[in-house]
Motif scaffolding. Structure first.
Motif, PDB file in Angstrom:
ATOM      1  N   ARG A  21       0.836  -1.304   0.133  1.00 54.90           N
ATOM      2  CA  ARG A  21       0.150  -0.105  -0.016  1.00 54.90           C
ATOM      3  C   ARG A  21       0.811   1.326  -0.015  1.00 54.90           C
ATOM      4  O   ARG A  21       0.200   2.533  -0.016  1.00 54.90           O
ATOM      5  N   LYS A  22       2.127   1.027   0.152  1.00 56.71           N
ATOM      6  CA  LYS A  22       2.936   2.239   0.192  1.00 56.71           C
ATOM      7  C   LYS A  22       3.720   2.324  -1.025  1.00 56.71           C
ATOM      8  O   LYS A  22       3.941   1.169  -1.608  1.00 56.71           O
ATOM      9  N   PRO A  23       4.207   3.413  -1.536  1.00 53.77           N
ATOM     10  CA  PRO A  23       5.010   3.729  -2.762  1.00 53.77           C
ATOM     11  C   PRO A  23       6.488   3.071  -2.613  1.00 53.77           C
ATOM     12  O   PRO A  23       6.791   3.259  -1.294  1.00 53.77           O
ATOM     13  N   PRO A  24       6.810   2.545  -3.546  1.00 49.74           N
ATOM     14  CA  PRO A  24       8.194   1.713  -3.249  1.00 49.74           C
ATOM     15  C   PRO A  24       9.096   2.628  -2.729  1.00 49.74           C
ATOM     16  O   PRO A  24       9.969   2.062  -2.023  1.00 49.74           O
ATOM     17  N   GLU A  25       9.217   4.055  -3.131  1.00 51.51           N
ATOM     18  CA  GLU A  25      10.279   4.970  -2.528  1.00 51.51           C
ATOM     19  C   GLU A  25       9.950   5.135  -1.196  1.00 51.51           C
ATOM     20  O   GLU A  25      11.080   5.659  -0.457  1.00 51.51           O
ATOM     21  N   ASN A  26       8.867   4.993  -0.459  1.00 49.19           N
ATOM     22  CA  ASN A  26       8.785   5.089   1.029  1.00 49.19           C
ATOM     23  C   ASN A  26       8.920   4.023   1.728  1.00 49.19           C
ATOM     24  O   ASN A  26       8.620   3.938   2.861  1.00 49.19           O
ATOM     25  N   LEU A  27       9.313   2.937   1.245  1.00 51.63           N
ATOM     26  CA  LEU A  27       9.540   1.593   1.880  1.00 51.63           C
ATOM     27  C   LEU A  27      10.547   1.710   2.825  1.00 51.63           C
ATOM     28  O   LEU A  27      11.717   1.994   2.237  1.00 51.63           O
ATOM     29  N   ASP A  28      10.579   1.121   4.012  1.00 50.47           N
ATOM     30  CA  ASP A  28      11.991   1.083   4.803  1.00 50.47           C
ATOM     31  C   ASP A  28      12.602  -0.305   4.484  1.00 50.47           C
ATOM     32  O   ASP A  28      12.140  -1.201   3.887  1.00 50.47           O
ATOM     33  N   SER A  29      13.530  -0.426   5.070  1.00 45.43           N
ATOM     34  CA  SER A  29      14.485  -1.772   4.923  1.00 45.43           C
ATOM     35  C   SER A  29      13.861  -3.001   5.303  1.00 45.43           C
ATOM     36  O   SER A  29      13.650  -3.873   4.519  1.00 45.43           O
ATOM     37  N   TRP A  30      12.823  -2.884   6.533  1.00 48.81           N
ATOM     38  CA  TRP A  30      12.087  -3.873   6.848  1.00 48.81           C
ATOM     39  C   TRP A  30      11.000  -4.324   5.784  1.00 48.81           C
ATOM     40  O   TRP A  30      10.712  -5.618   5.406  1.00 48.81           O
ATOM     41  N   GLU A  31      10.377  -3.276   5.589  1.00 45.61           N
ATOM     42  CA  GLU A  31       9.405  -3.556   4.524  1.00 45.61           C
ATOM     43  C   GLU A  31       9.668  -3.868   3.215  1.00 45.61           C
ATOM     44  O   GLU A  31       8.996  -4.867   2.622  1.00 45.61           O
ATOM     45  N   CYS A  32      10.796  -3.525   2.792  1.00 44.15           N
ATOM     46  CA  CYS A  32      11.389  -3.846   1.327  1.00 44.15           C
ATOM     47  C   CYS A  32      11.647  -5.312   1.535  1.00 44.15           C
ATOM     48  O   CYS A  32      11.369  -6.276   0.674  1.00 44.15           O
ATOM     49  N   THR A  33      12.118  -5.751   2.770  1.00 40.50           N
ATOM     50  CA  THR A  33      12.383  -7.207   3.231  1.00 40.50           C
ATOM     51  C   THR A  33      11.068  -8.215   3.177  1.00 40.50           C
ATOM     52  O   THR A  33      11.412  -9.157   2.489  1.00 40.50           O
ATOM     53  N   MET A  34      10.223  -7.774   3.749  1.00 40.71           N
ATOM     54  CA  MET A  34       9.004  -8.357   3.901  1.00 40.71           C
ATOM     55  C   MET A  34       8.308  -8.721   2.288  1.00 40.71           C
ATOM     56  O   MET A  34       7.954  -9.742   1.996  1.00 40.71           O
ATOM     57  N   ARG A  35       8.441  -7.489   1.668  1.00 41.55           N
ATOM     58  CA  ARG A  35       7.896  -7.715   0.301  1.00 41.55           C
ATOM     59  C   ARG A  35       8.728  -8.418  -0.474  1.00 41.55           C
ATOM     60  O   ARG A  35       8.142  -9.320  -1.239  1.00 41.55           O
ATOM     61  N   ALA A  36       9.878  -8.359  -0.397  1.00 35.16           N
ATOM     62  CA  ALA A  36      10.874  -9.221  -1.215  1.00 35.16           C
ATOM     63  C   ALA A  36      10.820 -10.643  -0.696  1.00 35.16           C
ATOM     64  O   ALA A  36      10.706 -11.934  -1.752  1.00 35.16           O
ATOM     65  N   LEU A  37      10.589 -10.882   0.476  1.00 34.95           N
ATOM     66  CA  LEU A  37      10.237 -12.494   0.973  1.00 34.95           C
ATOM     67  C   LEU A  37       9.089 -13.062   0.367  1.00 34.95           C
ATOM     68  O   LEU A  37       9.042 -14.255  -0.228  1.00 34.95           O
ATOM     69  N   PHE A  38       7.865 -12.325   0.562  1.00 33.06           N
ATOM     70  CA  PHE A  38       6.853 -12.720  -0.249  1.00 33.06           C
ATOM     71  C   PHE A  38       6.871 -13.039  -1.860  1.00 33.06           C
ATOM     72  O   PHE A  38       6.675 -13.888  -2.512  1.00 33.06           O
ATOM     73  N   LEU A  39       7.626 -12.118  -2.636  1.00 28.89           N
ATOM     74  CA  LEU A  39       7.950 -12.240  -4.005  1.00 28.89           C
ATOM     75  C   LEU A  39       8.931 -13.408  -4.296  1.00 28.89           C
ATOM     76  O   LEU A  39       8.473 -14.339  -5.076  1.00 28.89           O
ATOM     77  N   THR A  40       9.798 -13.684  -3.238  1.00 25.05           N
ATOM     78  CA  THR A  40      10.728 -14.840  -3.748  1.00 25.05           C
ATOM     79  C   THR A  40       9.869 -16.262  -3.416  1.00 25.05           C
ATOM     80  O   THR A  40      10.127 -17.066  -4.175  1.00 25.05           O
ATOM     81  N   SER A  41       9.011 -16.177  -2.253  1.00 25.53           N
ATOM     82  CA  SER A  41       8.270 -17.389  -2.140  1.00 25.53           C
ATOM     83  C   SER A  41       7.523 -17.814  -3.352  1.00 25.53           C
ATOM     84  O   SER A  41       7.068 -18.977  -3.463  1.00 25.53           O
ATOM     85  N   ARG A  42       7.092 -16.908  -4.360  1.00 27.87           N
ATOM     86  CA  ARG A  42       6.593 -17.315  -5.362  1.00 27.87           C
ATOM     87  C   ARG A  42       7.221 -18.179  -6.469  1.00 27.87           C
ATOM     88  O   ARG A  42       6.455 -18.616  -7.490  1.00 27.87           O
ATOM     89  N   LEU A  43       8.422 -18.202  -6.254  1.00 28.90           N
ATOM     90  CA  LEU A  43       9.512 -19.060  -7.212  1.00 28.90           C
ATOM     91  C   LEU A  43       9.298 -18.842  -8.709  1.00 28.90           C
ATOM     92  O   LEU A  43       9.200 -19.755  -9.450  1.00 28.90           O
ATOM     93  N   SER A  44       9.028 -17.599  -8.973  1.00 33.04           N
ATOM     94  CA  SER A  44       8.980 -17.139 -10.443  1.00 33.04           C
ATOM     95  C   SER A  44      10.148 -16.380 -10.936  1.00 33.04           C
ATOM     96  O   SER A  44      10.774 -15.933 -10.128  1.00 33.04           O
TER      97      SER A  44
END
Length: 277
Positions: A21-44
């Motif tokens: 829900r936040k613009p990418p430029e406003n994500l902090d380190s934790w939020e970037c990590t959580m978003r990346a973890l979810f994306l990685t889990s999709r295994l594409s």
């Protein structure tokens, strides 16, 4: 343990939804990590590539973010194993990232996951097993770490130990974010045991869950060949070549994490009934 295994994926999904829900430029380190973890889990290929960009931002924002460092190492090696990233550069970068992660926080399970993943691709069973065991010791509810332990033993030809660990992963978190990985891990383990029928079943399930990957199709085609079903083997191989046109016996011999030459040979022998060069 049962409760944690079930709510963990929901918490990660909630963190990802909040971060989206936040613009990418406003994500902090934790939020970037959580978003990346979810994306990685999709295994594409696409999602894991986006995850790498987010992890780069997470690390730039917080250079001591051990989880982001370890996850980026794991993701790089995983992509290299799929043929989506240059193997040499992935190994070199992942080695630096996992070292930084462990220097930052050796109690972070993902730091050990990154280190173990590198060892798997390099066919180093003992250090890989030690790294994933450390991740499990640090977080006994870490289902993917149990699955990676199982995968390590499958690649080493230790099928019984592999299945024990993958069973534990499945029991811990039946709705695990990375649940598509478990079917593939079972396929490798059953192939190591020479149980081609079960391996074929699991490989087909892995392909259904995560289409676009080479290994489920390769394992399935080889198992079909070993079972004498040349028609299915040819169909699976045709799909494989559409997913990974450059794959060949030479590529497989160089890149597969199977440690034993006999297991690599059996995988190729299963394709003898079809044209695979």
């Amino acid at each position: 343990t049962s409760v944690v295994g079930r709510i963990g994926p929901e918490l990660f999904a909630a963190e990802h939804a909040r971060a989206r829900r936040k613009p990418p430029e406003n994500l902090d380190s934790w939020e970037c990590t959580m978003r990346a973890l979810f994306l990685t889990s999709r295994l594409s290929e696409e999602d894991s590539g986006e995850a790498l960009m987010l992890l780069g931002r997470a690390i730039a924002t917080d250079p001591a973010n051990a989880q982001a460092l370890g996850l980026k190492a794991w993701t790089l090696i995983w992509r290299a194993a799929q043929g989506w990233h240059d193997k040499g550069s992935a190994i070199a970068e992942a080695a630096l990232l996992s070292t930084r992660a462990l220097d930052s926080d050796e109690t972070e399970p993902w730091a050990w996951m990154g280190r173990g993943m590198e060892d798997v691709l390099m066919r180093r069973t003992a250090p890989a097993s030690a790294a994933f065991t450390r991740a499990v010791d640090l977080n006994p509810n870490f289902a993917l770490a149990y699955g990676m332990l199982g995968l390590t033993h499958a690649f080493a030809g230790e099928a019984d130990r592999a299945i024990t660990f993958i069973d534990q992963a499945s029991r811990l978190s039946p709705r695990e974010l990375f649940h598509g990985a478990f079917a593939q891990q079972y396929a490798f383990a059953h192939f190591a045991a020479g149980n081609y029928a079960l391996s074929l079943e699991c490989a087909k399930r892995a392909h259904q869950l995560r289409p676009g990957h080479a290994y489920p199709l390769l394992i399935a085609a080889s198992c079909a060949g070993h079972l004498g079903d040349s028609v299915s083997a040819a169909t699976l191989l045709a799909t494989l070549k559409s997913v990974a046109p450059a794959i060949s016996t030479d590529w497989f011999e160089e890149n597969t994490p199977f440690v034993r030459a006999e297991d690599r040979r059996r995988l190729i022998e299963g394709l003898a009934c079809v044209d695979f060069a």
